[in-house]
Design an enzyme around this catalytic site. Structure first.
Site, PDB file in Angstrom:
ATOM      1  CB  SER A   1      -0.894   0.006   1.244  1.00 22.92           C
ATOM      2  OG  SER A   1      -1.558   1.236   1.379  1.00 22.92           O
TER       3      SER A   1
ATOM      4  NE  ARG B   1      -6.869   4.863   2.308  1.00 16.53           N
ATOM      5  CZ  ARG B   1      -8.105   4.447   2.448  1.00 16.53           C
ATOM      6  NH1 ARG B   1      -8.455   3.252   2.017  1.00 16.53           N
ATOM      7  NH2 ARG B   1      -9.004   5.215   3.012  1.00 16.53           N
TER       8      ARG B   1
ATOM      9  NE  ARG C   1       1.709  -8.917 -19.727  1.00 16.24           N
ATOM     10  CZ  ARG C   1       1.374  -7.663 -19.937  1.00 16.24           C
ATOM     11  NH1 ARG C   1       2.173  -6.859 -20.592  1.00 16.24           N
ATOM     12  NH2 ARG C   1       0.213  -7.203 -19.514  1.00 16.24           N
TER      13      ARG C   1
END
Length: 200
Positions: free
Chosen positions: A57, A59, A134
């Site tokens: 995170s 945040r 990928r």
């Protein structure tokens, strides 16, 4: 960048069901710890929807020492320009946080080059598709490097399945990219064959 295969459901757990290897794939599961990739790379990863992700995170965690936690593409030779930008971005972020701006809002001013870490779990069929796309020469360099590292690890634990897997040209025997082909299909196939031989 670092990827580590943390756990997987081995093929042996379902072999009694007499499924061929392709039909076994959806029932197998692989979990990787992925560290020190850019947010750019993580945005590409989460496009693979048949997977579970838990990402670090921005945040709740304060980004500190940003200049030490960025990914710089190898094509960028003048790192002074990058360093100036990172310093400015870091200062902006830190000043906003110091002024009481929530980290979830201050992070808007962090670059996509900022490193992140995550856990990713995919079933075998989705993982084979991920490698098909990928590991391709046309994939962006960072996610291609990550995919090849992951492929190398699953080949060690499930060679009967993953020695058949790589970029789609290797899996299919032709390039599905059509006019967008890298033009290096034969060399790519030969490289993946050599890689198989070295891990066998």
């Amino acid at each position: 960048m670092k990827a580590k295969l943390l756990s997987y459901i081995p093929r042996s757990t379902i072999q009694s069901y007499k499924l061929d290897w392709k039909n076994q794939l959806p029932h197998l599961s692989y979990t990787f710890a992925i560290e020190s990739i850019s947010r750019t790379c993580s945005h590409q990863l989460v496009r693979h929807r048949v997977a579970s992700f838990s990402q670090q995170s921005q945040r709740y965690i304060t980004v500190k020492r940003l200049s030490e936690k960025i990914v710089i593409p190898p094509t960028i030779k003048d790192v002074n320009i990058v360093n100036e930008f990172i310093k400015s971005s870091s200062n902006t972020y830190e000043q906003l946080v110091e002024k009481g701006v929530p980290k979830e809002d201050a992070r808007f001013f962090l670059p996509n080059a900022t490193e992140t870490s995550l856990l990713m779990t995919m079933d075998g069929k989705s993982l084979a598709h991920f490698f098909g796309l990928r590991c391709c020469n046309r994939a962006q360099w960072e996610i291609r490097s990550l995919a090849n590292s992951m492929l190398e690890q699953v080949r060690k634990v499930e060679p009967e399945i993953f020695n058949r897997i790589g970029p789609y040209c290797y899996q299919l025997g032709y390039c599905p990219e059509g006019r967008f082909s890298c033009g290096e299909m034969q060399e790519t196939i030969e490289r993946y064959v050599r890689d198989n031989e070295s891990t066998s």
